[in-house]
Design an enzyme around this catalytic site. Structure first.
Site: not given
Ligand code: GLC
Length: 549
Positions: A125, A227, A290, A351-352
């Site tokens: 990431d 990210d 993302e 995870h969000d």
């Protein structure tokens, strides 16, 4: 009751990709990331190996065989770099090392080698928009106005009234600006004040971050998830964002303004193109961006003049209501909007975002699994969804997510999606021999890997069956895609590769629905057994072979 005809309408004129128009004779010649399935690991919560209640790299290493058995192709690890953990690793204080909480660089090298030995790809990431406020770059930057690294971050004088330089709001609530008493200026942070935004308009920053990518590519990583890529460059002059006319407090404060000037500048795509150019020098490495934007903006990250990221994450299924007509339209629009050569991808959780089984309930989460793994495009699975982990209530004294702590009680918490994996029925579910950093889901004693492996009707068995089928049927991984039928409650589509024709029909409701399909062989039902002829049972999805192989 509205039925549908699965008799295919004429194929859409072919405009999308090689795989759709002219599938290669040899599927193994398709890049791994087009054929493959990505599995997101949230390292804090996957497997602890040293008894501190937090997962780590050696823990992941112990579970690689589980992932092979599951049938995924690539692992994406949420950040494992040194970090004060204000945002659980998305606040990086050294981009080229491993946080001792997770292990060491040697542990990482061992994990990478072990993954590769098993034929698994490993992605990291990359967090370019901001560093930690403890990163040496920021410590230097804030040390004085004339420090050479001052311009590595975004510093501005106060507005004439002494307040923040503009009206931008952090994604975690409150102003995006933090006052620095020592040097008498504000710095910008799109997230926490502990996550100052880097200044990507500064060539030195760009060069330093390209070195970070090189460092990991040279070590052999197979790609990056990038990210908040659309946040990285801000409009020149940092003008005020327009006020959002539809704002309601329960949306969370970030939506008070529209992020017109703080995100999605054309230079973000230039950044993506630069990353891509670098990645391409290393062979078949994958970049996933993302990007949370409407479709017409999202697809610009595939690149304009130059190729951008391979996969701009497509979160539409996360956001959309669970309704066949809406999903049908969304899928059609996505397929039609992809640029030539743009390969699709699908996400249902992370995870969000809320867990899919928390959102839809277990029965429809099974249908969602079938959808995710049979649509055209690379799927990303989120750890624990293969167990059907559903709603988890986090007691107030165990809340950890800074987003929830800053704006409590309006449903923003990401903790419920970040609870530990449950491996077996032993204390702490085999995740750790200490109390985990977040509590386990309530039903972990029965909802765990060991228990579900024994049960052919479990969510885990369904995921394994789906992944096995997908791997053995090129029609499902790289075949063409065509919507079928028009029912309100059933979503149906056909995948084709060569002579092989596979029909997927998903009942998105808890009521039985009639279907009309040509005779076919049942390959899989979410309910295990064959449905009665002409019907889908409540919450049933089926995969049928229509043509000869
Ligand atoms: C991304 C991450 C999220 C993080 C944020 C700030 O959206 O997925 O977890 O809080 O960026 O880095």
């Amino acid at each position: 009751l509205g039925g549908f005809r699965a008799t295919p309408a004429p194929m859409k004129p072919c405009r999308v990709t090689r795989a759709m128009c002219d599938p290669p004779a040899d599927p193994s010649r398709v890049p791994w990331w087009e054929r493959g399935v990505i599995y997101q690991i949230y390292p804090r919560s996957f497997q602890d190996s040293d008894g501190n209640g937090v997962g780590d790299l050696n823990g992941i290493g112990r579970r690689l065989d589980y992932l092979v058995e599951l049938g995924i192709d690539a692992i994406w690890l949420s950040p494992v770099f040194p970090s004060p953990m204000a945002d659980f690793g998305y606040d990086v204080s050294d981009y080229i090392d491993i946080d001792p909480l997770f292990g060491s660089l040697d542990d990482f090298d061992r994990l990478l080698a072990a993954a590769h030995e098993r034929g698994l790809k490993l992605m990291l990431d990359f967090v370019p928009n901001h560093s930690s406020d403890r990163h040496p770059w920021f410590i230097e930057s804030r040390s004085s106005r004339d420090n050479p690294k001052r311009d590595w971050y975004i510093w501005r004088d106060p507005a004439p009234d002494g307040g923040p330089p503009n009206n931008w709001i952090s994604d975690f609530g409150g102003s995006s600006w933090e006052w620095d008493e020592a040097t008498g200026q504000f710095y910008l942070h799109a997230f926490l004040k502990e996550q100052p935004d880097l200044n990507w308009r500064n060539p030195e920053v760009r060069a330093a971050m390209m070195d970070v990518l090189r460092f990991w590519f040279d070590r052999g990583v197979d790609g990056f998830r990038i990210d908040v890529l659309w946040h990285c460059i801000k409009a020149e002059g940092l003008p005020d964002n327009p006020v959002n006319p539809d704002f309601r407090p329960e949306m969370g404060e970030k939506l008070r303004v529209l992020q017109t000037h703080s995100t999605h500048q054309p230079e973000c795509q230039e950044m993506a193109a630069d990353f891509r150019q670098l990645a391409d020098n290393y062979g078949e490495r994958l970049l996933v961006g993302e990007i949370v934007l409407p479709l017409d903006q999202l697809i610009t990250y595939y690149g304009r003049e130059r190729p951008g990221v391979h996969l701009p994450f497509n979160f539409q299924l996360v956001e959309a209501p669970w309704d066949a007509a809406i999903l049908r339209q969304l899928i059609a629009d996505y397929e039609a909007t992809l640029p030539p050569g743009g390969w699709p991808n699908w996400v249902i959780a992370s995870h969000d975002y809320p867990r899919i089984a928390a959102k839809l309930g277990e029965a429809q989460a099974r249908v969602a699994a079938m959808l995710l793994l049979t649509l055209r495009g690379t799927p990303t699975l989120y750890q624990g969804d293969e167990l059907g982990i559903g709603r988890v209530d986090i007691p107030p004294d165990r809340v950890r997510d800074p987003k929830e702590l800053r704006e409590p009680g309006i449903g923003l918490s990401r903790d419920p999606s970040r609870t530990p994996m449950a491996w077996d029925g032993s204390p702490h579910a085999g995740f750790s021999n200490a109390d985990p950093w977040l509590p386990l889901h309530d039903d972990w004693r029965t909802r765990n890997v060991a228990a579900q492996e024994e049960n052919s009707g479990s969510m885990l068995s369904l995921y394994r069956d789906l992944l096995r089928l997908r791997r053995s049927e090129p029609a499902l991984s790289i075949g063409s895609f065509q919507l079928a039928g028009s029912a309100d409650y059933v979503l149906a589509y056909e995948r084709r590769y060569g002579e092989s024709r596979i029909l997927i029909a998903l009942n998105l409701t808890g009521t039985e629905r009639p279907i009309s399909v040509p005779p076919g062989q049942l390959l899989l039902s979410t309910l295990g057994t064959a449905p009665p002829s002409g019907w889908l049972r409540p919450d049933e999805g089926v995969i049928l072979r229509l043509g000869a192989r």
